[in-house]
Enzyme design. Structure first.
Site, short mmCIF file in Angstrom:
data_model
loop_
_atom_site.label_atom_id
_atom_site.label_comp_id
_atom_site.label_asym_id
_atom_site.label_seq_id
_atom_site.Cartn_x
_atom_site.Cartn_y
_atom_site.Cartn_z
N SER A 130 42.32 92.97 117.46
CA SER A 130 43.89 93.09 116.93
C SER A 130 44.70 94.08 117.38
CB SER A 130 43.51 92.14 115.76
OG SER A 130 44.81 92.23 114.94
N TYR A 138 39.92 92.45 107.26
CA TYR A 138 40.29 91.74 109.24
C TYR A 138 40.98 93.48 109.43
CZ TYR A 138 43.00 89.77 112.26
OH TYR A 138 43.03 89.59 113.45
P1 NAI Z 1 42.95 80.63 115.38
O1 NAI Z 1 42.87 79.74 114.57
O2 NAI Z 1 44.06 79.20 116.35
O3 NAI Z 1 41.91 79.66 116.54
C1 NAI Z 1 40.71 80.77 116.43
C2 NAI Z 1 39.82 79.32 116.49
O4 NAI Z 1 38.37 79.75 115.63
C3 NAI Z 1 39.74 77.95 115.42
O5 NAI Z 1 40.09 76.75 116.09
C4 NAI Z 1 38.91 77.86 114.16
O6 NAI Z 1 38.35 76.85 113.70
C5 NAI Z 1 37.37 78.71 114.69
N1 NAI Z 1 36.75 80.08 113.78
C6 NAI Z 1 37.15 79.79 112.91
N2 NAI Z 1 35.72 80.76 112.16
C7 NAI Z 1 35.17 80.10 112.87
C8 NAI Z 1 32.86 80.43 113.00
N3 NAI Z 1 32.76 80.70 111.61
N4 NAI Z 1 32.73 79.48 113.97
C9 NAI Z 1 32.81 79.43 115.28
N5 NAI Z 1 34.53 78.76 115.29
C10 NAI Z 1 35.34 79.75 114.27
O7 NAI Z 1 43.37 81.56 115.84
P2 NAI Z 1 43.85 82.72 116.49
O8 NAI Z 1 45.39 82.58 116.30
O9 NAI Z 1 44.13 81.69 118.36
O10 NAI Z 1 42.97 83.75 116.14
C11 NAI Z 1 42.27 83.70 117.91
C12 NAI Z 1 41.17 85.56 117.83
O11 NAI Z 1 42.43 86.52 117.78
C13 NAI Z 1 41.05 85.70 116.17
O12 NAI Z 1 39.66 86.24 116.53
C14 NAI Z 1 42.01 86.52 115.57
O13 NAI Z 1 41.55 87.62 114.85
C15 NAI Z 1 42.60 87.27 116.90
N6 NAI Z 1 43.92 87.35 117.36
C16 NAI Z 1 44.97 86.77 116.72
C17 NAI Z 1 46.41 87.01 116.40
C18 NAI Z 1 47.35 85.69 116.33
O14 NAI Z 1 48.50 86.68 116.44
N7 NAI Z 1 47.60 84.50 116.67
C19 NAI Z 1 46.73 88.16 116.47
C20 NAI Z 1 45.99 89.54 116.62
C21 NAI Z 1 44.02 88.62 117.13
#
Ligand code: NAI
Length: 279
Positions: A155, A170
């Site tokens: 991130s 985080y």
């Molecule tokens: P999101 O919430 O849309 O997608 C993440 C998915 O991971 C969700 O479907 C959730 O159910 C799943 N998940 C959560 N805990 C889990 C577990 N224990 N086992 C398996 N699946 C699990 O989030 P997003 O934004 O797409 O994030 C994806 C990655 O990108 C994350 O690692 C987040 O930290 C990172 N990130 C996101 C940013 C953003 O602006 N959206 C910015 C920087 C990093």
């Protein structure tokens, strides 16, 4: 005409027919990755802890003609991760691309007030989850010898450790993703398996709602968080395209928002100043 061929050109990258595993694929960046990979002809094992959301995400891509299958998994569960990796191999054959993407973001709460169970949960998902994904899949990639690529999702929080709101837990996990990934890159040098770290800036996803649904204790999302995420303007598919282009050029580090550099540089300036001030 030059006969030299660039192995880094998109055309030379052998996406088609290869197999990817994406954690956290039911939503956001993971879903965007699955979709963009599928559009390149990659067969995708889509994994997520939320069964219903995963099934509908998978059905959506299958309806677009993608060769995808759902694998329900909590990335924090190491034994389940090993079993899932076996199941993916049985379903699709050799896996080439591993995206350790699943993550949960908890920001906005002063560190001394973060509930213990929330700390443990964020560490379990964002740090252990990435280690588990590496342990479950990298031996398989080594074994088949066809090369591959591991992408670990960090991130911007890892590069901007003090943005002026509380993100210590985080950011700690996302900095740890950098450390694990750099070491993995060293371990895999010469094997044909690449390692990249993705540093997304704000990407428009449902992370706030998903974190609200998944967190282990009732705990109001601090008011800063939705406001922060509302500023996210990049669609997940755009972020995913950037990732694939980074993979094609074998980039060790991939950023989605280059305009963030001056903010990142501020921290580097602090480090430099500390060295310059050292006796
Ligand atoms: P999101 O919430 O849309 O997608 C993440 C998915 O991971 C969700 O479907 C959730 O159910 C799943 N998940 C959560 N805990 C889990 C577990 N224990 N086992 C398996 N699946 C699990 O989030 P997003 O934004 O797409 O994030 C994806 C990655 O990108 C994350 O690692 C987040 O930290 C990172 N990130 C996101 C940013 C953003 O602006 N959206 C910015 C920087 C990093």
């Amino acid at each position: 005409m030059s006969t030299e061929r660039s192995t880094n050109s998109p055309a030379a990258h052998p996406w088609k027919g290869r197999v990817a595993f994406v954690s956290g694929a039911a939503s956001g960046i993971g879903f965007g990755l699955a979709r963009v990979l599928a559009s390149r002809g990659v067969r995708v094992a889509m994994s997520d802890v939320r069964r219903e959301a995963l099934d509908s995400a998978c059905a959506r891509l299958a309806a677009e003609g993608a060769d995808v299958a759902p694998f329900v998994l909590d990335v924090a569960d190491r034994a389940a991760f090993y079993a899932t990796a076996d199941a993916v191999e049985q379903r699709f054959g050799k896996v080439h691309y591993v995206f350790n993407n699943a993550g949960v973001g908890e920001v906005g709460t002063p560190l001394d007030q973060v509930p213990d169970r929330v700390f443990d949960w964020v560490i379990d998902v964002n740090l252990r989850g990435v280690f588990n994904g590496i342990k479950a899949f990298v031996p398989k990639l080594r074994r088949h010898g066809e090369g591959g690529h591991v992408v670990n999702v960090s991130s911007m929080a890892a590069l901007v450790p003090d943005p002026g709101w509380h993100q210590g837990v985080y950011a700690a996990t996302k900095m740890a993703v950098t450390a694990l990934s750099l070491d993995l890159r060293l371990a895999l040098a010469g094997t044909g398996i690449e390692v990249s770290i993705l540093y997304p800036g704000l990407v428009r996803t449902d992370i706030a709602a998903n974190v609200g649904a998944l967190r282990p204790v009732a705990y109001d999302m601090p008011p800063e968080t939705p406001a922060l995420l509302a500023a996210a303007d990049m669609p997940p598919e755009t972020a995913a395209e950037i990732v694939l282009r980074g993979m094609e050029r074998r980039a060790p580090l991939i950023v989605t928002h280059p305009l963030m550099w001056p903010v990142v540089a501020q921290f580097h300036d602090q480090v430099r100043a500390a060295f310059e001030a050292a006796p």
